[in-house]
Write an enzyme that holds these catalytic residues in place. Structure first.
Site, short mmCIF file in Angstrom:
data_model
loop_
_atom_site.label_atom_id
_atom_site.label_comp_id
_atom_site.label_asym_id
_atom_site.label_seq_id
_atom_site.Cartn_x
_atom_site.Cartn_y
_atom_site.Cartn_z
N GLY A 182 0.81 -1.22 0.00
CA GLY A 182 0.00 0.00 0.00
C GLY A 182 0.84 1.27 0.00
N GLU B 137 4.55 -6.28 5.53
CA GLU B 137 4.56 -7.69 5.88
C GLU B 137 4.64 -8.58 4.63
OE1 GLU B 137 0.99 -8.68 7.81
OE2 GLU B 137 1.85 -10.42 8.85
N ILE C 190 2.14 2.04 7.23
CA ILE C 190 1.57 3.11 8.02
C ILE C 190 0.98 2.56 9.31
CG2 ILE C 190 1.10 4.62 6.03
CD1 ILE C 190 -1.90 4.04 6.63
N ASP C 191 0.70 1.26 9.34
CA ASP C 191 0.08 0.67 10.54
C ASP C 191 1.06 0.49 11.69
OD1 ASP C 191 -2.30 0.55 9.21
OD2 ASP C 191 -2.18 -1.58 8.74
N ARG D 158 -22.99 16.34 20.07
CA ARG D 158 -23.02 15.08 19.35
C ARG D 158 -21.85 14.21 19.71
NH1 ARG D 158 -23.47 16.83 13.12
NH2 ARG D 158 -25.73 17.06 13.04
N GLY E 2 -5.98 0.32 10.51
CA GLY E 2 -5.46 -0.62 11.49
C GLY E 2 -6.32 -1.87 11.54
N ARG E 3 -6.03 -2.86 10.69
CA ARG E 3 -6.86 -4.07 10.67
C ARG E 3 -6.50 -5.00 11.80
NH1 ARG E 3 -8.56 -5.40 4.48
NH2 ARG E 3 -8.90 -3.20 4.06
N GLU F 116 -10.15 0.26 12.21
CA GLU F 116 -11.07 -0.45 11.32
C GLU F 116 -11.23 -1.92 11.72
OE1 GLU F 116 -9.51 -0.70 7.23
OE2 GLU F 116 -7.51 -0.50 8.03
N ILE G 69 -7.05 9.02 2.87
CA ILE G 69 -6.28 10.26 3.09
C ILE G 69 -5.18 10.06 4.13
CG2 ILE G 69 -8.04 11.90 2.34
CD1 ILE G 69 -8.64 12.53 5.26
#
Lengths: 342, 342, 342, 342
Positions: free
Chosen positions: B10, B103, B126-127, B162, B170-171, B221, B273
């Site tokens: 990515g 990875e 990025i994770d 609100r 981040g999976r 996420e 983004i």
């Protein structure tokens, strides 16, 4: 337990984040009552206090500056300074102090700890020149501001076939120049640790002009030419107001490069915009973690210590370690930057 | 010596900075000739090359993306993949490879190294979930983008009373959520490593409303509710297009909080983004140093290694170390963030 | 039809956006062939050209600077300057020129148009002081950069109980100071159009200190004290290098305020960072629309005109209108800012 | 004279700047006493007030949101709503109201003015779709946020040879899409005013891939395909939670483009980050000037008016003019953007 908090020295993004974390951890997990001392060491010296609870800390995390105010007051330079601090702490019922500051502020903390005052220190300097910790908060913000400025200046340099000299903070250590210069693609980076050869700088400038990109030279405010470097002006002199900044190294260097290379050169002196405003995410994270650890150190009675980043851990190191010797850029670190000169 | 460079996986701010540093160090100090392989492992697999010298790298330092292109091609999933790579490297006269990736890309590099190909790896995600290194480049940029978004959302939350739920990347690891949530003053941070209790989340939301500040909930996420957490919807399901993102955890959580607390809740899904655009100064500095060290590792014949940040040093660690196990947020690290929940 | 494009004068974010729009509209809708002249009027004077098609314009929209280069060359200051331009246009087969620049560049364009050369002008100045148009591109970017700096300086001023003086661009007109000072919450804004009373400035500074917020004074580089204002130093003098910037109004004012109020005062001189780097969205939109309209004016044979923003429309006005008289801040506009002084 | 101030409708950067300017001008130059009504029309309806003086307004200029809170309460939808407002104004001793809001809030203001209540309006909408004024504050901030996001997404699109679809705000008017798409170099911009032809969009996407740059498609949340456009899904449908946002036009479009062109396509939905956080300099300047003029209108007894930007002047126009008809993108304005499609 009653704990006082103070911030001393120059402005630095992240101070409020430390304060908030000390308060939050202290109140929530250690049952502390907290009190703010205003304006650095002047606060405990003169008994200037303010309430400091979770309410006072709402919304301060992203804000630069310090809600406690700051000063450069040194109690050891004042007769009975230490005695007055002891007396005020006693009358305020304060059992321990968290002192957030740089070399000077923590130097005072070190001496007070040696004199038996219960104090822990949190290192703060945008210059990143405190030993014992990988980084200090505020530094990342300063480097990003300088890098943004360098990014902007590239287009002006290129469109006008000009040299741009960017003077950044750093009197004794070149960390801001090193990092922002590497991040900004500088043609040369001049730092206090490595007296520069003006001929070599001009060579880098000329080399860069041979490509289509124009040169940016990044210089620490404390950089100096090599002995015999034959600059028109030596460093450190003051202008007619007694201000050192006027005719600082940035301006002198631009003048010198222009004279020697025949290329237009302009200086930009970033000054105080490097030390104000909202902290970067890294600085908020680091400052917050320093604050948590400082509260824990107080709860543990681990006085005379300074919080330190080591890798991704927050450790406690003796206050002496942080304030004993300035952390400067090593020759090996500077050599990495040199790969990109010219 | 002829050295190939490729970038896989990515998008990640800082890729170009690595490429530039490998080239600069390689050409200037090691006499390398460099060649670019396009689109990740697809490049050496299909013989897709591009020239890669100091000229090609001018001006790329501040630019996001990768001038080499990227892909998720896995040569081990292709018949004769490894043989074709060997053949192409041989016919291109390439002696060694620098593989920059996460990875998957480094997993391939590891297997190729085991198979005798001369390869060094540069960790990229990025994770921030690669082991063996304190940080990966791209992460700091992602965290700053997420923190900026959270800063902006605070005012909307407060003005409208609100709840705002911010879904970040981040999976499998919650680093972006942890850092941006701490930096952004989140009321709750939900990460894959710590299945969340929806009742506790709603309690934090209610607590925050009792102050004048409205709650922001930051969620990875890949975060999931605790077993028996009694969310209306379980995680992971797909919408009618087969996309997982629709009806992702952010949207589901906002819906759930609204139902349970009676407060309006809205989700913002930051998405791509977080992974594009100009890198922060930290990421440019880290990426540049990884690139310098990678070129040195090749020059030293130190293959099968991955560059790693340890404190402020760049070390080389075995490729296996980086790709063996995911680096996740520890309970102690998460506990630091919890101090600020509510 | 063959159309030449040139950019003159100081760097200004949005130049590339104009160029791209002229090219795109010209090629797509008017069948133009385009040619770039390098380095302002030096280009047609010396026959310095470069190819300029849709390919050359890819990716330049967000980039500051100008791909055509710039200079301050004035062909009317050179013997046969106009004749040489005519001759070069003829030998390059160029039928019309689009000149993008400020007072000087468009002043030349005006005289050339009067002499029968087919030229249209696009107004460019970060100072926003060209008549005939509501705004010029580059100005919004400069104002945002100055406002960001002021935002940052607020925290330093407050934490240290200091006065901060911010010197921004504007030799003859105070637009950048007016807009950034209003946007940044300045305690006083000093502009060339309104010679300032140093006593009044010090009063504003004192008033602000009575609240918890510290004062920021924003000053145009061209601001001057009132006659008899009794400043220690008069304006305009040069330092020992012959540079006007050293000891500029910002530094002198900080010194004076410090002397008079007894409060520490520091100056920050923003300088060239105001004119480089990526343009704001407004400037890209305005520059793009100027470029479209300029191509249309050429196609219509509407020479001797300058593009102008009027409300949300792009009109064409006579070149004389833009360059005849400087657009300065009116007393009524300044009075709006004064509401917030102190 | 006692003057009430309220803010209604969605969050919008610049609200606090208006409030501050009304207060400052009112107190300093007109001798007003000011009072804040909380949460839009709910405030005067239910008698929710807060003190509003110069002190309350310190430091709010750069802050997004509104210190008065907001709501979408419509007193005309409530029995005796208008009577209750009259009664509360009377009992609070309020002589006149400044209402800051969009179509709905000003629609109420218009009806109240018709019913004899002394009210002036300040137009507010990030969508920029109120008639009678060149621009509304908040819009410039939203456009800059969207443009920054588009800038970032370019690198991801290019590195991965992907299409990126960016969904921005704008249910009925395409201003944010138009401006950010032009500023961001979009390959296509789809707005509510111009139902789109999916075949043409895919053509633009394909054309862009033929250059080395990958396509970005910017789409207003309210954009719809042409009748018979043969999209797999029609617009407006809700997901299983009843939320329109899920499966919004951005996601549907990305899916459709992927299916038709065979290129990977991803959607990013910017959502609420467009409407929060610190305003741009332009929005602070515009909002401040609206506030000054609104205070003057009250002092002049010029009720039933709305403040409007016309060129660089702030005029007063009848409230009916601003709320009568939506300001939409004209075909000519859209045609300017189309020059850059593909």
């Amino acid at each position: 337990m009653r704990v006082g908090v103070l911030t001393g020295g120059g402005d630095c993004p992240g101070l409020n984040a430390v304060i908030r974390a000390v308060v939050r951890r202290g109140v929530r997990d250690h049952g502390f009552e907290l009190i703010g001392y205003r304006d650095g060491w002047k606060g405990p010296l003169e008994g200037l206090t303010m309430p400091l609870g979770i309410e006072e800390c709402r919304g301060i995390l992203p804000r630069g500056g310090t809600i406690l105010g700051s000063s450069r007051t040194n109690p050891f330079a004042i007769d009975d300074g230490v005695e007055r601090i002891r007396a005020n702490l006693a009358s305020d019922g304060v059992d321990a102090l968290v002192a957030i500051g740089g070399e000077d502020t923590l130097g005072v903390a070190t001496k007070l700890a040696d004199a038996g005052v219960s104090v822990v220190g949190v290192p703060k300097t945008i210059d990143n020149d405190l030993s014992g910790t990988d980084f200090t908060f505020g530094f990342d913000t300063a480097v990003n501001i300088a890098t943004d400025a360098i990014d902007r200046l590239h287009t002006t340099a290129e469109s006008h076939h000009r040299v741009l000299v960017v003077e950044v903070m750093g009197r004794h250590a070149g960390w801001i120049a090193l990092h922002s210069g590497m991040a900004g693609g500088a043609s040369a980076i001049l730092i206090p640790e490595q007296p520069f050869d003006i001929d070599a700088v001009c060579d880098h400038v000329q080399t860069r002009f041979e490509s289509e990109y124009a040169p940016i030279v990044v210089v620490s405010e404390g950089a100096v030419p090599k002995d015999g470097g034959d600059m028109t002006l030596s460093s450190g002199e003051k202008d007619s107001f007694g201000h050192v900044r006027l005719g600082g190294i940035g301006d002198r260097l631009a003048h010198e490069i222009e004279q020697r290379t025949g290329k237009e050169a302009r200086a930009v002196v970033l000054g105080h915009i490097q030390r104000g405003g909202t902290p970067t995410a890294f600085d908020r994270w680091l400052a917050t973690r320093f604050g948590l650890q400082a509260a824990d150190a107080v709860a543990d009675g681990d006085f005379g210590t300074m919080m330190a980043l080591r890798g991704t851990r927050i450790d406690r190191v003796p206050l002496h370690e942080g304030t004993g010797e300035l952390k400067t850029v090593s020759p090996a670190e500077y050599a990495e930057a040199e790969v990109f000169f010219g």
